[in-house]
Each structure stands twice: as C-alpha cells, then as structure tokens.
Design an enzyme around this catalytic site. Structure first.
Site, PDB file in Angstrom:
ATOM      1  CG  ASP A   2      -1.811   1.237   1.265  1.00  0.00           C
ATOM      2  OD1 ASP A   2      -2.532   1.464   0.289  1.00  0.00           O
ATOM      3  OD2 ASP A   2      -1.765   1.976   2.273  1.00  0.00           O
TER       4      ASP A   2
ATOM      5  CD  GLU B 251      -3.047   1.394  -3.337  1.00  0.00           C
ATOM      6  OE1 GLU B 251      -4.173   1.879  -3.137  1.00  0.00           O
ATOM      7  OE2 GLU B 251      -2.015   1.785  -2.784  1.00  0.00           O
TER       8      GLU B 251
ATOM      9  CB  CYS C 259     -13.504  -5.791   6.805  1.00  0.00           C
ATOM     10  SG  CYS C 259     -12.906  -6.817   8.180  1.00  0.00           S
TER      11      CYS C 259
ATOM     12  CB  CYS D  77     -15.930 -10.388   7.390  1.00  0.00           C
ATOM     13  SG  CYS D  77     -16.325  -8.627   7.639  1.00  0.00           S
TER      14      CYS D  77
ATOM     15  CB  CYS E  92     -14.920  -5.074  10.697  1.00  0.00           C
ATOM     16  SG  CYS E  92     -16.138  -5.808   9.576  1.00  0.00           S
TER      17      CYS E  92
ATOM     18  CB  CYS F  80     -15.736  -9.919  11.390  1.00  0.00           C
ATOM     19  SG  CYS F  80     -14.424  -8.831  10.770  1.00  0.00           S
TER      20      CYS F  80
ATOM     21  CG  ASP G  21      -1.835   3.228   5.856  1.00  0.00           C
ATOM     22  OD1 ASP G  21      -2.721   3.620   5.070  1.00  0.00           O
ATOM     23  OD2 ASP G  21      -1.165   3.998   6.576  1.00  0.00           O
TER      24      ASP G  21
END
Length: 382
Positions: free
Chosen positions: A178, A272, A325, A328, A346, A349, A356
C-alpha cells in the site's frame, strides 16, 4: 534459467577542456537538428497538410559545421523525433522545442568497438578515451551510450549494455504493498517503510539558495547585464542545481535499494496502479506526491521483477482496498471512512483494522486472485 536483458550503467566522466568543447558542439548540433527538423515539419504541415520526411543528412549540405560531430548522434535525433510524433498520434503531448542548457545530451551507437570501456576510461567516437569513474563492473555488449551534462556542470555516460542476469532464488513469499505519504509503503506483513521526504528535508536550503539566485538576477537586470555574463548569477545557479541534484540522487538511491530488496525477498508482489498524473493536480498534496515518486518506484519494481524472474501484479486503482475489511469483506462507504481515520473496527466481524495494513492485505489478496486468473487463462483452462 538465465535471461538476456538491456541494462543501463551510468558512469561519471571527467573530460578535459578539448573534450568539453566537443561535447558542447555535439549538444548544440543535436539540439539544432531537433529544433530545425521539428520547425520544418510544422511549417510543411501547415502549408500541405502532409508530414515532411526530412533527415539530418539534407541539413549537412547547408550547415557544414554539422559534420564536426558524430553522425550517429544526429541520426538518433531523427529516430527520437519520429518516436515523439508516434506518441503524439497515440494521445501524448506534441513534441517540444529544446532549449540550451536544459537536459543537454546526445546518443551514439557502438559500431565495431567505437564505444568501449577500460579500467578508467570510456572510448567514444570522434573524441577517443575520456577519464571515467565506474560504480560497478560492466559485463556484456555495449549497444549505445548517451552523453549528458547536468545543470551543475557534471558529465555522465549512460551505457546501454546487452547482458545476462541470473534469476533470484524462489522464496515462496507473497506481499501486498500500500503506497502512502506518511509511510512510503506499508506491507501486508505489517512492515512499514517511512517516507524520507527528501525534498521536504532540503526545502529550507533550496529556498535560501533560490532567494539568493533571485537577488542576483535582479542585480544583473538593474546593471543592464546579460545573465550569461553575470558570474555571480551563474555561480549561484550551479548551487541551486546541486541542491536539486542531491535531492534526486538521494531519492533514486532509496528507491533502487528498496525495490531491489522487495524483488529479492518476494516471489509475488501486488501493488496499486495509481493514476499519479491526476493525483498531483490536488494542490494540497501535489508536492508530497511528487516527492514520493510512486511512479518511479513502480517502474523499478516492474523491470526488476522481469529481470529476476518474479511477478508484479497491479491492482485496479478503483479497487476499495482501504474501505474493505480484510477479515470478512465488509465494505464501508466513503463517508464512514474519511481520509483522516487511520484505524477502524469492522461492524460485522469486529476486527480491528489499521487502515494501511488492512489495505495492503486486500491488495495482496486481489493480486493473488488476478494472478491465478491469468495463469488459468494462459494454460487454456479458463
């Protein structure tokens, strides 16, 4: 299995006065040919609506001094201009005229040993051996070389060499990356690499030198003196150039070492595919984004992965890696996760997500999914 590649070696040159004069002539002639050919093409198209097929050879008849420099240097100008026009027709910017002192360079080809290296020299056509300092051993066939002069007055030769590399040993490790501004990169294993912010660190020094340069410019104008004749202005101009050069060199060294270590230690790297060109239009973040050099870093990862037998997978720029997330798959909205929020729980979950690290894990998972699809498609099983 070894692989044959083209690799550039940048070598510092120490030309004597005669050789510096030859370089100056070569820079000037290649710049003249580029500008003259481009100008004639533009005028020809305006009057006939067709492209002019001009060559450097036809200009040598009118300008006899063009024969003083390497003919391959002029021939490469034609090739570069043709490539610039091809890019223009593919949607890139129109070729620009070249200015004296701005990226002075010329390229020549190796023909039966016209370009060669010894322990402490580089041999070039028409000028012979030039003292040089080699940062690494050069193995392979030299295809061409580009001679350049920096704004600070240093000379370099970039030798393009056809060589063989050995692939790195497989580590069976996979990692997602990232990209960021606070941390330069965050890996899916939780590793964070700080953003060293090279421009920001030297910004005060750069600003100080630029202010002195501006005062020298004003002083020269007040005395009705050309800037080229103002010694103090020219000295200060070199000081400013040296600060920029230091920033660039430190950044390149950092990016090369980091990209090399990542390629060496991981078999699959997911990252990315950011649209940096659009992102720098944000006035608040443009300087920080430019200082980070994400595009240069991604480019280094790409060609080093190709060289050493590793795989780089680029994730779609619109993939919601930060808002998903990793536990999940629950997806938050942009309003639920503004940029200033660096961690979140989250709601499904209850996993505690570092923004990051969570993004890098999602990037890795998406990269592995895409890599699997490409592998299945390549084997005809899709």
């Amino acid at each position: 299995m070894t692989k044959q590649i083209l690799k550039a070696h940048k070598v510092r040159l120490y030309p004597n006065e005669e050789q510096q004069i030859f370089f100056a002539k070569s820079f000037g002639c290649t710049r003249f040919i580029w500008n003259r050919m481009l100008s004639d093409k533009i005028e020809h198209y305006k009057s006939t609506k067709t492209e002019l097929k001009n060559t450097p050879a036809q200009y040598k008849k009118e300008f006899d001094w063009l024969k003083e420099v390497d003919s391959f240097a002029l021939a490469n100008v034609q090739q570069n201009l043709r490539a610039a026009y091809s890019k223009f027709f593919k949607g890139f910017g129109f070729p620009k005229f070249k200015k004296k002192g701005h990226r002075d360079s010329y390229t020549t080809n190796n023909q039966k040993g016209t370009v060669a290296v010894t322990n402490n020299t580089v041999k070039l056509p028409k000028i012979g051996h030039i003292k040089a300092k080699f940062p690494s051993i050069i193995n392979g066939l030299i295809k061409s070389t580009t001679i350049s002069k920096t704004p600070s007055g240093k000379y370099y030769a970039s030798l393009l060499v056809e060589t063989v590399v050995e692939p790195f040993t497989k580590t069976h490790s996979k990692v997602g990356i990232d990209l960021g501004l606070t941390d330069f990169i965050v890996l899916s294993d939780g590793t964070k690499v700080a953003n060293l912010k090279f421009l920001a660190k030297l910004q005060a020094q750069l600003t100080r030198e630029q202010k002195i340069l501006a005062k020298r410019r004003e002083g020269a104008k007040a005395a009705n003196r050309k800037l080229s004749d103002s010694r103090n202005y020219q000295k200060q101009k070199i000081k400013v150039a040296k600060v920029y050069e230091r920033i660039t060199n430190c950044r390149k060294d950092f990016l090369h070492k980091l990209s090399f270590n990542l390629i060496k230690n991981h078999d699959v790297i997911a990252i990315e595919d950011l649209n940096v060109k659009s992102m720098v239009k944000n006035k608040k973040l443009s300087k920080a984004i430019s200082d980070s050099s994400w595009s240069a870093f991604t480019t280094m990862l790409a060609y080093k992965a190709d060289w050493y037998g590793k795989k780089l997978v680029k994730i779609d720029r619109w993939y919601p890696s930060s808002k998903t997330c990793s536990g999940c798959g629950h997806l938050l909205t942009k309003a639920e996760l503004p940029l200033q929020v660096r961690s979140w729980n989250c709601p499904d979950c209850l996993q505690d997500n570092d923004r990051d690290i969570n993004a890098s894990i999602n990037i890795l998972n998406e990269g592995l999914r895409l890599a699997t699809l490409k592998t299945v498609g390549a084997t005809g099983l899709a």
